[in-house]
Design a protein around this motif. Structure first.
Motif, short mmCIF file in Angstrom:
data_model
loop_
_atom_site.label_atom_id
_atom_site.label_comp_id
_atom_site.label_asym_id
_atom_site.label_seq_id
_atom_site.Cartn_x
_atom_site.Cartn_y
_atom_site.Cartn_z
N MET A 175 45.63 -10.42 -40.79
CA MET A 175 44.50 -9.56 -40.47
C MET A 175 43.62 -9.43 -41.71
N ASP A 178 44.42 -1.77 -41.60
CA ASP A 178 45.79 -1.60 -42.06
C ASP A 178 45.79 -0.76 -43.35
N ARG A 202 43.39 -3.27 -31.52
CA ARG A 202 44.04 -4.31 -30.73
C ARG A 202 43.26 -5.62 -30.82
N CYS A 255 44.48 -7.45 -33.79
CA CYS A 255 45.81 -8.01 -33.52
C CYS A 255 45.72 -9.23 -32.62
N ALA A 264 46.97 -13.05 -33.58
CA ALA A 264 47.98 -13.71 -32.75
C ALA A 264 47.44 -15.00 -32.14
N GLU A 322 52.88 -1.14 -35.60
CA GLU A 322 53.14 -2.56 -35.83
C GLU A 322 53.50 -3.27 -34.52
N LEU A 341 50.74 -5.55 -32.83
CA LEU A 341 50.64 -6.97 -33.18
C LEU A 341 51.71 -7.77 -32.44
N GLU A 383 50.67 -8.50 -28.93
CA GLU A 383 49.66 -9.56 -28.84
C GLU A 383 50.26 -10.93 -29.14
N LEU A 438 50.14 -8.50 -40.31
CA LEU A 438 49.21 -7.44 -40.62
C LEU A 438 48.57 -7.71 -41.97
#
Length: 352
Positions: A123, A127, A152, A155, A159, A186, A189, A192, A231
């Protein structure tokens, strides 16, 4: 011949010197591609002079061009100074993903038997970075607290891009966050990642908690190309582990990606993962490999955007860099005797 416009973000100290070497490699006479460079001075002096206005201008230019390459810059200490240009540019571009790939360098011994490439897909925003923090006294003690936020959409971008990267390099998606301890934060993530695995059944998927991911990297689980979604803070730490596993961070580049609503690359900005190395400034001994690979990465994303001949040029630069190292032409940090300029000259000769 189709042209390519690249926004160049100039930097500080050795970072700027290595940028100039990388630009020699992607000059039209070296790669046979019409490249137009639009330069912005992101040196600390100019960022202070413009009160970071140059960062905004550079980000706007990259949003239009789609491609950028950045030299290492100084981030000064002090809350009242200009801060990190990387953070400002990421936010201005709405960058979602950072990709850093470690790979074998010919003639350099890896750690823990690592042979295959490993990409950390992290990411780029939110965070732990930019979190709200505060302290307060309580019952004779002191409490520090931090409010971290992730979306989201961020995330999903991490992903999805991890699975796309794994498909491209013939690897597997490996690792993940600590979703058992933090199922709400967490776990987003991880959700996803699971959804992306459904969309990409052709990609092998091995989700692991972050601590098991670290252990696996050092105990032989990296027996194929790996892509690790993470993350922001986890990815920062993972990068600092993964890249040195190859014996040096020299054979890596870092790419910031801004994505559209379909999670296609809208802007790609690349840089080397190292800093400005002030002790090496002016000595012509710093390793230009990371910056040259950053230039090759920009060409790769231009090829994905169907810029004519860009993907071929990118592959040629990657091959020329590692062929040069394999021939024993390396800078002192890799136990060689070549100068910065001599290494770049050898790469250009192989390109021709």
């Amino acid at each position: 011949m189709a042209g390519l416009r690249i926004v160049v973000l100039e930097g500080d100290q050795t970072g700027q010197e290595l940028l100039e070497q990388a630009l020699r490699v992607i000059a039209p006479e070296a790669i046979g591609l019409d490249v137009e460079l639009e330069r912005f001075d992101l040196s600390l002096e100019n960022r202070r002079r413009t009160e970071n206005g140059v960062c905004t201008e550079a980000a706007e230019a990259m949003a239009k061009a789609g491609f950028g390459i950045k030299a290492a810059t100084i981030t000064p200490e002090g809350a009242d100074d200009v801060g990190s240009p990387n953070r400002l540019i990421r936010e201005a571009l709405d960058g979602k993903v950072i990709v850093r790939t470690g790979r074998r360098i010919p003639g350099v011994s890896p750690v823990a038997g690592i042979h295959h490439p490993i990409s950390v897909v992290r990411m780029a925003v939110e965070d732990a970075y930019g979190a709200e923090e505060s302290r307060r006294p309580e019952d004779g003690d002191e409490i520090a607290q931090r409010i971290e936020v992730i979306h989201r959409s961020s995330c999903r971008a991490v992903a999805e891009y991890a699975f796309r990267t794994a498909r491209q390099i013939g690897g597997r998606v490996y690792g993940g966050p600590k979703w058992t301890v933090s199922p709400v934060y967490e776990g987003m993530l991880k959700e996803e990642m699971d959804e992306a695995a459904v969309r990409h059944p052709e990609v092998q998927y091995e989700p692991l908690l972050i601590d098991a991911t670290y252990a696996g990297l050092l105990t032989g689980r990296a027996d194929a190309p790996l892509v690790i979604p993470s993350l922001n803070r986890d990815g920062d730490l993972l990068s600092d582990l993964v890249l040195p596993l190859y014996g040096s961070i020299a054979g890596a580049e870092s790419v910031l990606l801004a994505l559209d609503d379909e999670l296609r690359v809208r802007v790609a900005m690349s840089e080397a993962p190292h800093g400005t190395a002030p002790a090496l400034e002016g000595k012509d001994i710093a390793n230009p490999m990371g910056m040259i690979l950053a230039a090759a990465a920009v060409l790769h994303y231009a090829g994905e955007a169907r810029v004519e001949k860009a993907e071929r040029a990118s592959a040629a630069v990657y091959e020329a860099v590692f062929d040069t190292a394999a021939a024993g032409i390396r800078t002192p940090d890799l136990k060689g005797h070549a100068s910065t300029t001599e290494f770049t000259d050898a790469v250009i000769e192989r390109l021709r």
